[in-house]
Write a protein that holds these residues in place. Structure first.
Motif, PDB file in Angstrom:
ATOM      1  N   UNK A 214      11.937   6.704  15.504  1.00 11.90           N
ATOM      2  CA  UNK A 214      12.748   7.915  15.312  1.00 11.90           C
ATOM      3  C   UNK A 214      14.063   7.898  16.087  1.00 11.90           C
ATOM      4  N   UNK A 215      14.074   7.322  17.284  1.00 15.89           N
ATOM      5  CA  UNK A 215      15.310   7.242  18.063  1.00 15.89           C
ATOM      6  C   UNK A 215      16.299   6.275  17.415  1.00 15.89           C
ATOM      7  N   UNK A 216      15.785   5.176  16.874  1.00 14.27           N
ATOM      8  CA  UNK A 216      16.660   4.226  16.189  1.00 14.27           C
ATOM      9  C   UNK A 216      17.277   4.857  14.939  1.00 14.27           C
ATOM     10  N   UNK A 217      16.474   5.588  14.197  1.00 14.57           N
ATOM     11  CA  UNK A 217      16.974   6.216  12.980  1.00 14.57           C
ATOM     12  C   UNK A 217      17.972   7.324  13.292  1.00 14.57           C
ATOM     13  N   UNK A 218      17.740   8.058  14.373  1.00 16.88           N
ATOM     14  CA  UNK A 218      18.684   9.113  14.751  1.00 16.88           C
ATOM     15  C   UNK A 218      20.035   8.509  15.126  1.00 16.88           C
ATOM     16  N   UNK A 219      19.995   7.412  15.851  1.00 18.27           N
ATOM     17  CA  UNK A 219      21.239   6.729  16.208  1.00 18.27           C
ATOM     18  C   UNK A 219      21.942   6.215  14.964  1.00 18.27           C
ATOM     19  N   UNK A 220      21.176   5.690  14.035  1.00 12.01           N
ATOM     20  CA  UNK A 220      21.737   5.210  12.763  1.00 12.01           C
ATOM     21  C   UNK A 220      22.462   6.336  12.032  1.00 12.01           C
ATOM     22  N   UNK A 221      21.883   7.524  12.047  1.00 11.73           N
ATOM     23  CA  UNK A 221      22.517   8.651  11.382  1.00 11.73           C
ATOM     24  C   UNK A 221      23.836   9.039  12.020  1.00 11.73           C
ATOM     25  N   UNK A 222      23.935   8.936  13.351  1.00 11.10           N
ATOM     26  CA  UNK A 222      25.161   9.315  14.050  1.00 11.10           C
ATOM     27  C   UNK A 222      26.326   8.382  13.729  1.00 11.10           C
ATOM     28  N   UNK A 223      26.032   7.126  13.397  1.00 13.09           N
ATOM     29  CA  UNK A 223      27.110   6.183  13.098  1.00 13.09           C
ATOM     30  C   UNK A 223      27.287   5.988  11.590  1.00 13.09           C
ATOM     31  N   UNK A 224      26.688   6.868  10.796  1.00 12.53           N
ATOM     32  CA  UNK A 224      26.748   6.730   9.337  1.00 12.53           C
ATOM     33  C   UNK A 224      27.571   7.816   8.671  1.00 12.53           C
ATOM     34  N   UNK A 225      28.300   8.612   9.443  1.00 14.14           N
ATOM     35  CA  UNK A 225      29.138   9.638   8.845  1.00 14.14           C
ATOM     36  C   UNK A 225      28.368  10.727   8.156  1.00 14.14           C
TER      37      UNK A 225
END
Length: 303
Positions: A214-225
């Motif tokens: 979940x932390x990896x996916x949340x970070x992915x969302x922050x850098x995905x616009x």
């Protein structure tokens, strides 16, 4: 004294020819749970397509069965998420300033990325959450992450119905570009299925991975616009970093859906080569995820 010719020695039987493996092969017996070839495995999955759809339907019905509002939460959850992100990013941080139609812009990003995020999380847990089923019945284990992805796709379709009302409600016109949402959604679904297959194997092998995901996916969302126009922040970035950000598959699928539904999102705002990249990501994720999952088919449920 007569000499009789010596009898030839009896041949020593070859143990390999009379061992358990040879006997099993002679009688058509195979190892229980042996992994079939990739083509045969795909045919087994297709033969069980009705099981996959039924399992997805049962899971979707059970998602909010214990809540008083029941299936209404399938619509309320993405709307509440979008409202929270609008409060944080749109009002408090002001990332929506200068972005036309920011409300549908944000809702589209949240709904589309949530599809990938939820498919990844449910796919990673699909084997461990159904370990009893895996150990009790013989079926292609890939059916579980695929059913998890199908469940999330159905959730997204409900959310997109709400999104269409939101988009039309703020005055965005309905145009023929809305038809582009169909191929964009198909490509994202294929990508998510491959991602779920890969993460299912990782989640089955390392339970701690599911806690970190979940932390990896949340970070992915922050850098995905998802919550803001990424091009504004990446304009001054070094060229290799900007190329990496623009090739991000989450950004690709979010941008395609925004372009399809919001008329103020122009082609110039899309990442370069967006449709070929969407096709490449979907094909690569599906192929690599399938091969990665299939290669450990014999090990699932035996740990």
């Amino acid at each position: 004294m007569l000499l009789t010719p010596a009898r030839p020695a009896a041949p020593v039987p070859d143990r390999a020819a009379t061992g358990p493996a040879a006997l099993a092969a002679a009688h058509g017996l195979t190892v229980s749970g042996a992994r079939p070839g990739p083509g045969a495995y795909a045919r087994q999955l297709w033969a069980r397509r009705h099981f996959i759809t039924a399992l997805a339907s049962a899971r979707q019905a059970a998602l909010y069965s214990g809540a008083r509002l029941g299936q209404l939460w399938q619509v309320l959850t993405p709307l509440l998420n979008a409202a929270v992100y609008f409060l944080v990013f749109g009002l408090l941080l002001g990332t929506g300033r200068g972005v036309p139609d920011y409300v549908p812009f944000l809702c589209t990003g949240v709904f589309v990325f949530t599809f990938t995020q939820s498919a990844a999380l449910s796919g990673a847990r699909s084997l461990t959450d159904n370990i009893g089923l895996v150990r009790a019945l013989h079926f292609p284990r890939a059916a579980l992450p695929l059913a998890a992805t199908l469940t999330q796709l159905r959730q997204l379709l409900l959310s997109l119905g709400v999104l269409a009302l939101v988009v039309a409600g703020v005055g965005v016109p309905v145009t023929t570009r809305w038809l582009l949402a169909v191929p964009a959604l198909v490509l994202q679904s294929v990508f998510n299925a491959g991602l779920a297959l890969a993460l299912a194997r990782l989640g089955a092998r390392t339970t701690d991975f599911v806690q970190v995901l979940p932390f990896l996916l949340r970070t992915w969302g922050y850098v995905s616009g998802v919550f803001y126009d990424l091009s504004r922040f990446s304009a001054g970035a070094p060229h290799p970093l900007r190329l990496l950000l623009e090739a991000n598959p989450a950004l690709i699928y979010v941008s395609l859906m925004r372009y399809a539904l919001i008329d103020t999102v122009t082609r110039a705002q899309l990442p370069p080569h967006v449709w070929p990249l969407a096709l490449v990501w979907a094909s690569a994720a599906a192929g690599a995820g399938y091969a990665f999952f299939w290669s450990s088919e014999e090990e699932y449920g035996r740990g």
